[in-house]
Design a protein around this motif. Sequence first.
Motif, mmCIF file in Angstrom:
data_model
loop_
_atom_site.group_PDB
_atom_site.id
_atom_site.type_symbol
_atom_site.label_atom_id
_atom_site.label_comp_id
_atom_site.label_asym_id
_atom_site.label_seq_id
_atom_site.Cartn_x
_atom_site.Cartn_y
_atom_site.Cartn_z
ATOM 1 N N ALA A 1 0.909 -1.209 0.142
ATOM 2 C CA ALA A 1 -0.103 -0.089 0.108
ATOM 3 C C ALA A 1 0.957 1.286 -0.117
ATOM 4 C CB ALA A 1 -0.819 0.066 1.286
ATOM 5 N N LEU A 2 1.762 1.234 0.877
ATOM 6 C CA LEU A 2 2.707 2.292 0.849
ATOM 7 C C LEU A 2 3.578 2.623 -0.656
ATOM 8 C CD1 LEU A 2 4.386 1.746 4.358
ATOM 9 C CD2 LEU A 2 2.939 3.595 3.568
ATOM 10 N N GLN A 3 3.723 1.518 -0.980
ATOM 11 C CA GLN A 3 4.443 1.565 -2.655
ATOM 12 C C GLN A 3 3.726 2.502 -3.454
ATOM 13 O OE1 GLN A 3 4.710 -2.079 -4.660
ATOM 14 N NE2 GLN A 3 6.872 -1.622 -5.319
ATOM 15 N N ILE A 4 2.201 2.517 -3.378
ATOM 16 C CA ILE A 4 1.400 3.077 -4.503
ATOM 17 C C ILE A 4 0.659 4.216 -3.840
ATOM 18 C CG2 ILE A 4 1.248 1.101 -5.912
ATOM 19 C CD1 ILE A 4 -1.194 0.268 -4.788
ATOM 20 N N GLY A 5 0.830 4.516 -2.488
ATOM 21 C CA GLY A 5 -0.225 5.503 -1.897
ATOM 22 C C GLY A 5 0.676 6.353 -1.056
ATOM 23 N N ASP A 6 -0.138 7.451 -0.361
ATOM 24 C CA ASP A 6 0.666 8.351 0.181
ATOM 25 C C ASP A 6 0.462 7.980 1.769
ATOM 26 O OD1 ASP A 6 1.091 9.963 -1.925
ATOM 27 O OD2 ASP A 6 -0.767 11.441 -1.426
ATOM 28 N N LEU A 7 1.873 8.162 2.386
ATOM 29 C CA LEU A 7 1.989 7.928 3.983
ATOM 30 C C LEU A 7 1.036 8.843 4.432
ATOM 31 C CD1 LEU A 7 3.395 6.552 6.242
ATOM 32 C CD2 LEU A 7 5.198 8.260 6.012
ATOM 33 N N SER A 8 0.807 10.084 4.336
ATOM 34 C CA SER A 8 0.038 10.925 5.082
ATOM 35 C C SER A 8 -1.467 10.620 4.943
ATOM 36 C CB SER A 8 0.039 12.308 4.481
ATOM 37 O OG SER A 8 -0.100 12.538 3.108
ATOM 38 N N VAL A 9 -1.995 9.681 3.893
ATOM 39 C CA VAL A 9 -3.312 9.167 3.823
ATOM 40 C C VAL A 9 -3.480 7.925 4.550
ATOM 41 C CG1 VAL A 9 -5.077 8.433 2.251
ATOM 42 C CG2 VAL A 9 -3.842 10.533 1.810
ATOM 43 N N LEU A 10 -2.616 6.800 4.212
ATOM 44 C CA LEU A 10 -2.596 5.580 4.705
ATOM 45 C C LEU A 10 -2.162 5.546 6.395
ATOM 46 C CD1 LEU A 10 -0.588 3.829 1.554
ATOM 47 C CD2 LEU A 10 -3.097 3.777 2.013
ATOM 48 N N GLY A 11 -1.557 6.550 6.785
ATOM 49 C CA GLY A 11 -1.344 6.486 8.269
ATOM 50 C C GLY A 11 -2.789 6.450 8.889
ATOM 51 N N PRO A 12 -3.578 7.658 8.632
ATOM 52 C CA PRO A 12 -4.699 7.600 9.450
ATOM 53 C C PRO A 12 -5.660 6.710 9.229
ATOM 54 C CG PRO A 12 -3.844 9.817 8.467
ATOM 55 C CD PRO A 12 -3.074 8.956 7.832
ATOM 56 N N ILE A 13 -5.776 6.102 8.003
ATOM 57 C CA ILE A 13 -6.553 4.899 7.990
ATOM 58 C C ILE A 13 -6.539 3.686 8.930
ATOM 59 C CG2 ILE A 13 -7.125 3.082 6.060
ATOM 60 C CD1 ILE A 13 -6.896 4.968 4.060
ATOM 61 N N ASN A 14 -5.456 3.909 9.472
ATOM 62 C CA ASN A 14 -5.164 2.686 10.584
ATOM 63 C C ASN A 14 -6.236 2.873 11.915
ATOM 64 O OD1 ASN A 14 -3.448 0.233 11.336
ATOM 65 N ND2 ASN A 14 -3.151 1.616 12.963
ATOM 66 N N ALA A 15 -6.770 4.082 11.665
ATOM 67 C CA ALA A 15 -7.859 4.214 12.676
ATOM 68 C C ALA A 15 -9.014 3.262 12.789
ATOM 69 C CB ALA A 15 -8.241 5.530 12.940
ATOM 70 N N TYR A 16 -9.167 2.836 11.398
ATOM 71 C CA TYR A 16 -10.627 1.799 11.309
ATOM 72 C C TYR A 16 -10.073 0.640 11.992
ATOM 73 C CZ TYR A 16 -13.107 4.674 7.926
ATOM 74 O OH TYR A 16 -14.079 5.459 7.460
ATOM 75 N N LYS A 17 -9.106 0.230 12.475
ATOM 76 C CA LYS A 17 -8.583 -0.811 13.030
ATOM 77 C C LYS A 17 -9.527 -0.909 14.176
ATOM 78 C CE LYS A 17 -4.334 -2.162 14.055
ATOM 79 N NZ LYS A 17 -3.161 -2.206 14.329
ATOM 80 N N SER A 18 -9.970 0.023 15.003
ATOM 81 C CA SER A 18 -10.881 -0.030 16.117
ATOM 82 C C SER A 18 -12.259 -0.293 15.661
ATOM 83 C CB SER A 18 -10.897 1.567 16.571
ATOM 84 O OG SER A 18 -9.787 1.702 17.178
ATOM 85 N N VAL A 19 -12.628 0.124 14.560
ATOM 86 C CA VAL A 19 -14.101 -0.419 13.732
ATOM 87 C C VAL A 19 -14.007 -1.947 13.613
ATOM 88 C CG1 VAL A 19 -15.776 0.041 12.092
ATOM 89 C CG2 VAL A 19 -14.157 1.967 12.905
#
Length: 297
Positions: A89-107
């Motif tokens: 995911a980091l290879q093809i996406g932005d770190l500043s977008v993919l980092g916050p998405i980790n909050a979905y782990k709680s969901v």
Amino acid sequence: MLLAILTFTSFAVLIRILANPLSNVFQKQLTQRAADPLFVISATYGFLTVACLAFWPQLRLTGLPVAFWQSMLVVGALAMFGNVFLVKALQIGDLSVLGPINAYKSVVGLIFGIFLLNEVPGWWGLTGVILIVVGSYVVLSNAQQHKPFSWTVFQRPEVKLRLAALVFSAIDGTFLKKAIVLSTPTIAFFYWCLFGFGFTLVWILLTMRSQWRAQTKLLLSHKIIYLGLFVAVGVTQIASNVALAGMPVGYALALFQTSALVSVLFGYQFFKERGIVRKLIGASIMVAGAVLITVLG
């Protein structure tokens, strides 16, 4: 004594919050230089395994209960898939977008709790979900191109890979906590490295037999970045184990989400990613939602 334990655990959480986004920076830098995500993860596991054997000869290799081995086998497999998907995911996406998405782990944890444990979330938990969705709107919308948030963003390859990675990591966290309770944070760390290396090595032998030589040459030519990655991942994981050993899983996972803010800053600092203020605001909202779900939900 209690104060000392709390202070040590808090320090481990702080180190983890800073080290995890830094490891993502090194991973993204390597993939930008044509490093394969699977090879990157396997090399990381392999180096850390050797480091453990060299510096921790007192590691206990026998006398561990069957439940420990069962938990670590599950952790090894889940962590392998989660880490490979994350680096891809980091290879093809932005770190500043993919980092916050980790909050979905709680969901994800909340959903698993409903269906597997019959744990119906309270109002705080539902409020947390709403905050994470609102934060997603802010992080994933593109003000520069006048593109508002759309649910179709979850069809983007990098977002799907990141979501798959967090599902695997959300599940393996529970098994890792059990393994730590049955042993120690350092023993669990060693077998996290060893089993992860074993699983990824088999995967490489099955799928990368024609590429591993080129990837090895790439490792040698970028050995400084790889070394930085090895250290960052090792520090991240041992700090995570210490935190999990010293506090409930829910509280630890909630605090770990704070690294989303660091990811946004690192995305701007190292890769000149845009929309820094907007992403910081969105990440803050998502972190607040994750804390509500994990701690109060």
